[in-house]
Every structure is written in C-alpha cells, then in structure tokens.
Design an enzyme around this catalytic site. Structure first.
Site: not given
Ligand code: UD1
Ligand code: UDP
Length: 361
Positions: A94, A236, A203, A130, A205, A116
């Site tokens: 999602d 995160h 984490h 999502e 939004r 999924e």
């Molecule tokens: C995203 C997904 C969310 C998922 C989450 C899992 C969307 C809109 N959101 O949210 O559904 O639950 O990932 O973790 O698709 N960043 C880094 N390094 C990384 C990852 C992120 O620096 O490896 C920082 C960057 O500044 C980036 C910000 O996090 O711009 C947000 O990342 P983004 O993928 O937009 O949203 P998430 O909150 O990670």
């Molecule tokens: N996870 C990880 N490291 C962390 C936190 C979570 O590897 O510090 C793993 C967790 O076990 C799960 C996945 O990341 O398998 C979930 O990811 P996240 O919570 O970022 O996203 P969501 O499932 O909410 O989309």
C-alpha cells in the site's frame, strides 16, 4: 514468463524478497526493480536477503512529499516498463511506490499481481495515504494475493471476481522464518538484560503532531514509573518522526536508536516482552513470535490479530495509551492470554503459494 517486481520501501522489501527467492528457485526470470523510495532502510533489507537489484530508480529525497514520490516513480516506471517488457509486474501492499507502479502498468496494459491484497480499514484517511493506495491497486490488479480469508472477503465485497483472488498467508511470516536465529546476540540486549524489554516503533503520517506527542508522553510516564522496564525505540529516518521522538530523550531506561536492520529487529522482537507500534508489519511479526502488541492507532487493517487476542487497538490519546500500557505490564493473566494467542497471518509458505499461481498461468 518474465516477472518484474517493483517496490521501494523497507516493509515491501521484507515481504517481497521471499517471493523473488522462491520464483528464482523455480527457474522463473525475475527482474528486481527498486524505486528507491527508501534508501538506507531498503539497502539493509536487500543485503539481508542477499538480493542484488537489477534496476534502482533512486527516487528518495530528504523530506519528500507524496507528489515527489508519485512523479518520480511514474516517470521512472514509464522507462523501465518499455525497456524490460515484463509479462507481469508484482507490487506489494500500500505504499506510494505500490500505487504509482500499479498505475504505470495500467497505463501500459501490463498485468499486475498484488501481494498482500484486500487489507482495509474502511477509512480512506487512516492509514494515510495507504488505505487509498491499496484500494486503487485493487482496481487494476489481475491477481490478488490475499493474506487471509478476511482480506479475501473484503475484495469480494468490492466486486473483485473470486477467480482473481488467492488466499496465500502473509509473506512477512516467510521472511521471519529466515531471519530469527537461536544464537543471536546484540549489545542492546545486554543493556536490557534483567529488565522487561519493550520494543517500540512509530512512524505513521496520520500520527504526526498531536498523536505523537500524546503517545510519547504516556510511554515516558509508564517507563519512568516502572523500574524493571527498559524501552528501545529504533526511530524511523523520516525527519518528522525524528523531531517528534526527541520527546523521549533523556530518560535512562529509554534508548532511541537508528532504525535496526531487519535481522536485528526481528531477533530483538523475538526476545522482547511486548511491542508498542503503529506499524503494519509488526502487527504480523509479533503474533508469530508470541509477543503482545499494543497498536498505537485508532483503526487497523489487521483485525485478525485483534480477533485472536494477539493485538490490542489502543488509539493515540495519552490516557488510553497510558492505561493500556500500564495494564499489560501489571496484569500477568492478560499478558499470558495475549502472548499465547494464535498467529492468524500464515504458516510461512505464502511465497510458494504465490509462485504456484503465477507459474500455472
Ligand atoms: C513509507 C510509506 C509507508 C510505510 C513506510 C514504511 C508512503 C507514502 N509511505 O513511509 O506506507 O509504512 O514507508 O517505513 O509510501 N528516509 C531516509 N532514508 C530511508 C527512508 C526514509 O532518509 O531509508 C527519510 C527521507 O527523508 C524521506 C522520509 O524519510 O524523505 C520519508 O520517507 P517516505 O518513504 O516518504 O515516507 P515513510 O514515512 O518512510
Ligand atoms: N523493522 C525493521 N527495523 C526497524 C523497525 C521495523 O527491520 O527498526 C521491520 C519490521 O520487523 C517489519 C517491517 O520493518 O518487518 C515494518 O516496516 P515499517 O514499520 O517501516 O512499515 P509498515 O509495515 O508500517 O508499512
């Protein structure tokens, strides 16, 4: 048949890698295309599963918006799909990567397999964005790999023909089978030795702002008044989350860390006392590891874990989080009930079922 997998964030990677491994094991040609919506957090998972991407669109920018991700993934997938000409594209879950990749396939009349599929809260703004993304993917998916019967029913209710829905279990459980090890050690576990270890993540939004403030305030209060509890919160990398998490700084029994690698996180979860989270994937991991979870959200698309008693939906209000966290620490009978609840998310053979379907087409 040529399969292309398109994904870009940590959770998608954790749940898609078992599928890639299984398809390749059976001789299927798989092109691994990363959008790179995440960077470090994605690289860790690919390394943990030993999968080298064929393509990486590298779209991540610091503080990216939903518009940025959509724009970059759409333009990248336009080029990739023309160059690779897959017979089918697999997307997961999602995220915005999932939505934009599926939309790209729709524009080019390429078949989509949705891993999924069918999770729903019924509230298009929670989780945001999502719930919109997964509903939109359903509109264009040819193969819906639903993790549970509940997810299948959601799809049928929306008019998806039954012959397009396959109940497979969740590939998160497949991943867990390979990550959790008996001989695991980590200095963080040494730090927590002798205490009840609580593992927390947050984490989402829709929790930015007031909900995070209330959650963190309640959590801090409970930890400060409970001497035998230590809490680890791998924060995160989203800058909004990192700023908010500072509310937990300065408490000696709370450790804020960078995100843990997937091998570390799964093994720490297997050894903790309980988890607090607004994550989707952790609502699947923890029941499979017999760890109670308090879900820091007002709705969940994973009602199966609530029904079996493994998860408790507590919301984000300070009073509610405080009361639920306090109660679970104090009530041993309640703790034992949650910890012994059945895992409803599968037997760890979901990737095999997905491969069976794809390779029979
Ligand atoms: C995203 C997904 C969310 C998922 C989450 C899992 C969307 C809109 N959101 O949210 O559904 O639950 O990932 O973790 O698709 N960043 C880094 N390094 C990384 C990852 C992120 O620096 O490896 C920082 C960057 O500044 C980036 C910000 O996090 O711009 C947000 O990342 P983004 O993928 O937009 O949203 P998430 O909150 O990670
Ligand atoms: N996870 C990880 N490291 C962390 C936190 C979570 O590897 O510090 C793993 C967790 O076990 C799960 C996945 O990341 O398998 C979930 O990811 P996240 O919570 O970022 O996203 P969501 O499932 O909410 O989309």
């Amino acid at each position: 048949m040529k399969v292309l997998t398109a994904f870009g964030t940590r959770p998608e990677a954790i749940k898609m890698c078992p599928v890639i491994i299984e398809l390749r094991r059976r001789g299927c040609e798989v092109c691994v295309c990363l959008t790179g919506q995440h960077r470090e957090m994605l690289a860790d998972v690919m390394g943990a599963f030993g999968i080298e991407p064929d393509i990486n669109l590298n779209v991540m920018r610091e503080g990216q918006t939903l518009f940025d991700i959509n724009r970059e993934v759409l333009s990248g997938m336009d080029r990739v799909l023309d160059a690779e000409k897959p017979d089918i594209v697999l997307v997961h879950g999602d995220t915005t990567t999932t939505f934009a990749s599926a939309l790209s396939c729709y524009y080019k009349h390429i078949r989509v397999g949705h891993v999924e599929a069918g999770l729903r809260t019924g509230d298009v703004f929670s989780p945001y964005p999502e719930e919109f993304n997964r509903r939109a993917v359903t509109l264009v998916a040819d193969y819906n790999f639903a993790p549970t019967e509940t997810a299948k029913r959601n799809l049928l209710r929306e008019g998806v023909p039954e012959e397009r829905v396959y109940v497979t279990g969740n590939t998160e459980i497949d991943a867990l089978k390979t990550t959790v090890r008996a001989d695991y050690a980590n200095p963080l576990l040494d730090w927590a030795y002798g205490s009840r270890l609580v593992l927390m993540t947050a984490h989402r939004r829709e929790n930015f702002g007031r909900p995070f403030e209330e959650i963190f305030s309640a959590v801090r209060r409970v930890v400060e008044e409970t001497p035998d509890v230590k809490l680890i919160y791998p924060v995160h990398l989203n800058p909004n989350v990192r700023e908010a998490a500072k509310a937990l700084d300065g408490c000696e029994r709370i450790k804020l860390t960078d995100p843990l690698g997937v091998l570390d996180f799964h093994n720490m979860l297997a050894r903790c006392y309980l988890a607090l989270t607004d994550s989707g994937g952790i609502q699947e991991d923890a029941p499979a590891l017999n760890k109670p979870v308090l879900v820091l959200r007002s709705v969940t698309e994973r009602p199966e874990g609530i029904a079996t008693g493994a998860l408790k939906l507590v919301g984000t209000r300070e009073a509610d989080v405080y009361a639920a966290f306090r109660a679970l620490l104090d009530d041993e009978a309640e703790y034992a009930r949650m910890a012994s609840a059945v895992n409803p998310y599968g037997d760890g053979n979901a990737a095999g079922r997905i491969a069976d379907v794809l390779l029979s087409k």
